[in-house]
Design an enzyme around this catalytic site. Structure first.
Site, PDB file in Angstrom:
ATOM      1  CG  ASP A  28      -3.825   4.132  -6.436  1.00  0.00           C
ATOM      2  OD1 ASP A  28      -3.032   4.085  -5.480  1.00  0.00           O
ATOM      3  OD2 ASP A  28      -4.505   5.134  -6.709  1.00  0.00           O
ATOM      4  CG  ASN A  76       4.845   6.068  -4.953  1.00  0.00           C
ATOM      5  OD1 ASN A  76       4.710   5.148  -5.751  1.00  0.00           O
ATOM      6  ND2 ASN A  76       3.840   6.904  -4.685  1.00  0.00           N
TER       7      ASN A  76
HETATM    8  C1  IPE Z   1       0.445   5.536  -8.590  1.00  0.00           C
HETATM    9  O1  IPE Z   1      -0.231   5.559  -7.392  1.00  0.00           O
HETATM   10  C2  IPE Z   1       1.787   4.907  -8.400  1.00  0.00           C
HETATM   11  C3  IPE Z   1       1.766   3.463  -8.205  1.00  0.00           C
HETATM   12  C4  IPE Z   1       0.712   2.703  -8.332  1.00  0.00           C
HETATM   13  C5  IPE Z   1       3.038   2.862  -7.884  1.00  0.00           C
HETATM   14  P1  IPE Z   1      -0.156   6.822  -6.414  1.00  0.00           P
HETATM   15  O2  IPE Z   1      -1.042   6.529  -5.278  1.00  0.00           O
HETATM   16  O3  IPE Z   1       1.253   7.164  -6.103  1.00  0.00           O
HETATM   17  O4  IPE Z   1      -0.756   7.972  -7.354  1.00  0.00           O
HETATM   18  P2  IPE Z   1      -1.488   9.315  -6.978  1.00  0.00           P
HETATM   19  O5  IPE Z   1      -0.643  10.003  -5.933  1.00  0.00           O
HETATM   20  O6  IPE Z   1      -2.823   8.943  -6.457  1.00  0.00           O
HETATM   21  O7  IPE Z   1      -1.589  10.060  -8.269  1.00  0.00           O
HETATM   22  C1  IPE Z   2      -0.377   1.252  -3.830  1.00  0.00           C
HETATM   23  O1  IPE Z   2      -1.470   1.986  -3.453  1.00  0.00           O
HETATM   24  C2  IPE Z   2       0.485   1.906  -4.828  1.00  0.00           C
HETATM   25  C3  IPE Z   2       1.808   2.347  -4.334  1.00  0.00           C
HETATM   26  C4  IPE Z   2       2.178   3.584  -4.454  1.00  0.00           C
HETATM   27  C5  IPE Z   2       2.746   1.390  -3.762  1.00  0.00           C
HETATM   28  P1  IPE Z   2      -1.379   3.244  -2.496  1.00  0.00           P
HETATM   29  O2  IPE Z   2      -0.363   3.033  -1.426  1.00  0.00           O
HETATM   30  O3  IPE Z   2      -1.189   4.481  -3.301  1.00  0.00           O
HETATM   31  O4  IPE Z   2      -2.826   3.191  -1.889  1.00  0.00           O
HETATM   32  P2  IPE Z   2      -3.827   4.392  -1.670  1.00  0.00           P
HETATM   33  O5  IPE Z   2      -3.987   5.074  -2.999  1.00  0.00           O
HETATM   34  O6  IPE Z   2      -3.221   5.300  -0.648  1.00  0.00           O
HETATM   35  O7  IPE Z   2      -5.086   3.750  -1.199  1.00  0.00           O
HETATM   36 MG    MG Z   3      -2.497   5.693  -4.262  1.00  0.00          MG
END
Ligand code: IPE
Ligand code: IPE
Ligand code: MG
Length: 241
Positions: A28, A76
């Site tokens: 993340d 997502n």
């Molecule tokens: C969790 O990250 C999913 C992945 C790393 C693929 P998100 O960014 O989607 O999670 P939330 O929305 O912060 O819980």
């Molecule tokens: C990557 O991080 C995880 C995926 C969901 C692909 P994010 O895209 O959620 O990054 P942040 O949390 O918005 O910084």
């Molecule tokens: Mg995220």
């Protein structure tokens, strides 16, 4: 002693392997990293993909047999189409790399998640690589269109279709996308949020957790070593004493 003098060269691979069979990453922070660098969110995913390749190889080198990465959740899809398309394109490129290179480090590819929503091209590529790599020693699980609740519902439906009227814990484990895979010993989440986000709910019942504020594209192999070191010092009781 797992890390003599805590130097990279002296990590005891066998000692790590004996305790840490499976490490899982909630990758993340790509979007925030991109923003901080004045880039569109897709730019963060691009750098994130190279870090993912580096970290996976590092974990195998450290003696860990199974690596799981959370790449795209069932939730997502609610992101802008441009971002979803960019993530799917990066995954497709990564699969090309996996097809060429995985043999070199004896790695098997397994996709965790509902593949039916992926493009036909991606599904074909995945099936081909999964089949060709099935007999290898290391495992890379990529959680893609993965949600733990979706996984549990799909497992229940599979058991109903098989005619079960009662089920055991083993029945459920064997009907999950992770069937045959040991439960994660250590789950690492980057990006500073302290939550699970629908990841491996059943399998993580007794996992250890390591949360770091480091954004995924900034995660270094040294910090992964620190997480491993921290894990190796923990006392896992599994409800006992
Ligand atoms: C969790 O990250 C999913 C992945 C790393 C693929 P998100 O960014 O989607 O999670 P939330 O929305 O912060 O819980
Ligand atoms: C990557 O991080 C995880 C995926 C969901 C692909 P994010 O895209 O959620 O990054 P942040 O949390 O918005 O910084
Ligand atoms: Mg995220």
């Amino acid at each position: 002693m797992f890390f003599r003098k805590r130097s990279k060269k002296t990590i005891d691979k066998d000692a790590v392997a004996a305790r840490l069979q499976h490490i899982a990453f909630i990758m993340d922070g790509n979007g925030r990293w991109a923003k901080a660098h004045g880039l569109p969110r897709e730019g963060g995913h691009k750098v994130g993909a190279t870090v993912f390749e580096k970290i996976t190889r590092h974990c195998f080198d450290r003696g860990i047999r199974v690596v799981t990465v959370y790449a795209f959740s069932t939730e997502n899809w609610s992101r802008p189409q441009k971002e979803v398309d960019a993530i799917m394109a990066l995954l497709s490129d990564y699969l090309d790399y996996a097809e060429k290179k995985f043999k070199d480090y004896d790695a098997r590819l397994v996709i965790l998640g509902d593949k039916s929503r992926l493009s036909a091209e991606l599904q074909e590529k995945i099936d081909r690589i999964e089949r060709a790599s099935a007999d290898r020693g290391h495992v890379l699980n990529i959680a893609l269109n993965y949600g733990a609740r979706n996984e549990l519902v799909s497992a229940c439906n599979e058991l109903i279709r098989a005619g079960k009227s009662t089920v055991t814990e083993a029945d459920i484990s064997d009907a999950l996308y992770t069937r045959g895979c040991p439960d994660p010993d250590l789950v690492v989440r980057t990006g500073g949020d302290v939550r699970i986000s629908n990841f491996l709910l059943w399998q993580s019942a007794y996992a250890e957790f390591y949360f770091t504020k480091t954004l995924w594209p900034d995660l270094s192999t040294d910090e992964v070593d620190r997480a491993i070191y921290d894990f190796c010092g923990r006392h896992r009781r599994f409800g006992g004493l």
